[in-house]
Write an enzyme that holds these catalytic residues in place. Structure first.
Site, PDB file in Angstrom:
ATOM      1  N   LYS A 167     -14.304  -1.578 -24.218  1.00  0.00           N
ATOM      2  CA  LYS A 167     -15.062  -0.517 -23.548  1.00  0.00           C
ATOM      3  C   LYS A 167     -16.309  -0.099 -24.357  1.00  0.00           C
ATOM      4  O   LYS A 167     -16.426  -0.427 -25.543  1.00  0.00           O
ATOM      5  CB  LYS A 167     -14.139   0.691 -23.326  1.00  0.00           C
ATOM      6  CG  LYS A 167     -12.966   0.397 -22.382  1.00  0.00           C
ATOM      7  CD  LYS A 167     -12.227   1.686 -22.029  1.00  0.00           C
ATOM      8  CE  LYS A 167     -11.063   1.411 -21.099  1.00  0.00           C
ATOM      9  NZ  LYS A 167     -10.442   2.659 -20.609  1.00  0.00           N
ATOM     10  N   ASN A 170     -10.959   5.059 -25.038  1.00  0.00           N
ATOM     11  CA  ASN A 170      -9.764   4.481 -25.658  1.00  0.00           C
ATOM     12  C   ASN A 170      -9.902   2.995 -25.975  1.00  0.00           C
ATOM     13  O   ASN A 170      -8.923   2.265 -26.022  1.00  0.00           O
ATOM     14  CB  ASN A 170      -8.520   4.777 -24.801  1.00  0.00           C
ATOM     15  CG  ASN A 170      -8.590   4.160 -23.426  1.00  0.00           C
ATOM     16  OD1 ASN A 170      -9.609   3.596 -23.047  1.00  0.00           O
ATOM     17  ND2 ASN A 170      -7.498   4.246 -22.681  1.00  0.00           N
TER      18      ASN A 170
HETATM   19  P1  CMP Z   1      -7.559   2.223 -18.524  1.00  0.00           P
HETATM   20  O1  CMP Z   1      -6.452   1.393 -19.054  1.00  0.00           O
HETATM   21  O2  CMP Z   1      -8.924   1.627 -18.559  1.00  0.00           O
HETATM   22  O3  CMP Z   1      -7.237   2.650 -17.002  1.00  0.00           O
HETATM   23  C1  CMP Z   1      -7.750   3.840 -16.418  1.00  0.00           C
HETATM   24  C2  CMP Z   1      -8.442   4.697 -17.406  1.00  0.00           C
HETATM   25  O4  CMP Z   1      -8.657   6.026 -17.029  1.00  0.00           O
HETATM   26  C3  CMP Z   1      -7.585   4.796 -18.652  1.00  0.00           C
HETATM   27  O5  CMP Z   1      -7.588   3.573 -19.334  1.00  0.00           O
HETATM   28  C4  CMP Z   1      -8.228   5.967 -19.365  1.00  0.00           C
HETATM   29  O6  CMP Z   1      -9.237   5.560 -20.275  1.00  0.00           O
HETATM   30  C5  CMP Z   1      -8.915   6.732 -18.250  1.00  0.00           C
HETATM   31  N1  CMP Z   1      -8.456   8.114 -18.170  1.00  0.00           N
HETATM   32  C6  CMP Z   1      -9.244   9.189 -18.307  1.00  0.00           C
HETATM   33  N2  CMP Z   1      -8.527  10.315 -18.182  1.00  0.00           N
HETATM   34  C7  CMP Z   1      -7.241   9.947 -17.951  1.00  0.00           C
HETATM   35  C8  CMP Z   1      -6.028  10.664 -17.744  1.00  0.00           C
HETATM   36  N3  CMP Z   1      -6.001  12.003 -17.743  1.00  0.00           N
HETATM   37  N4  CMP Z   1      -4.900   9.954 -17.554  1.00  0.00           N
HETATM   38  C9  CMP Z   1      -4.933   8.593 -17.552  1.00  0.00           C
HETATM   39  N5  CMP Z   1      -6.070   7.850 -17.744  1.00  0.00           N
HETATM   40  C10 CMP Z   1      -7.203   8.536 -17.949  1.00  0.00           C
END
Ligand code: CMP
Length: 134
Positions: free
Chosen positions: A10, A113
């Site tokens: 990312k 993340n």
């Molecule tokens: P990813 O695995 O890319 O899939 C969806 C993304 O939403 C997740 O990682 C997080 O980076 C993002 N995200 C942001 N806020 C939240 C939240 N409150 N709960 C879960 N995912 C979140």
């Protein structure tokens, strides 16, 4: 049996200059890397990729962030690739991720993340297809 999953480094991890460290870990974990590409998503691209989260309150912030700078996309292949890549990344929230996982090492927050991985065979098929067309 060999399986494929879609991985993303990312924008936060690209800015932090840890592409190499993450790719090295991927190879150490026995994945073959296919369709490796650095790219920048438009807001619309990010919305299409994360369409499954369209109704979530974080959708707008997430798609702003994912279109805020270059990302690295790749298809990873090995036995049990989907589950294994998710284990190597660790929990979505870096604060809850186990020591030694990528998100614990390089993530900053639940949104910033560091990496993404498909969460199931159907999502992997959708996500691989999404980027292989572009
Ligand atoms: P990813 O695995 O890319 O899939 C969806 C993304 O939403 C997740 O990682 C997080 O980076 C993002 N995200 C942001 N806020 C939240 C939240 N409150 N709960 C879960 N995912 C979140």
């Amino acid at each position: 049996m060999s399986e494929k999953t879609l991985a993303i480094i990312k924008p936060d991890a690209v800015k932090k200059r840890v592409i190499g460290k993450i790719m090295s870990r991927i190879e150490d974990e026995g994945f073959s890397i296919h369709e490796l590409r650095m790219r920048s998503l438009t807001k619309e691209d990010a919305e299409g990729f994360y369409a499954v989260h369209r109704d979530k309150i974080f959708f707008s912030d997430l798609t702003d962030f994912m279109s805020s700078g270059p990302i690295v996309t790749m298809v990873l292949e090995r036995e049990n690739a989907i589950k294994h890549w998710r284990a190597v990344m660790g929990a979505t929230n870096p604060a809850e991720a186990a020591p030694g996982t990528i998100r614990r090492n390089y993530g900053f927050s639940i949104e910033r993340n560091a990496t993404h991985g498909s969460d199931a065979p159907e999502t992997a098929a959708f996500e691989i297809d999404h980027f292989s067309k572009k």
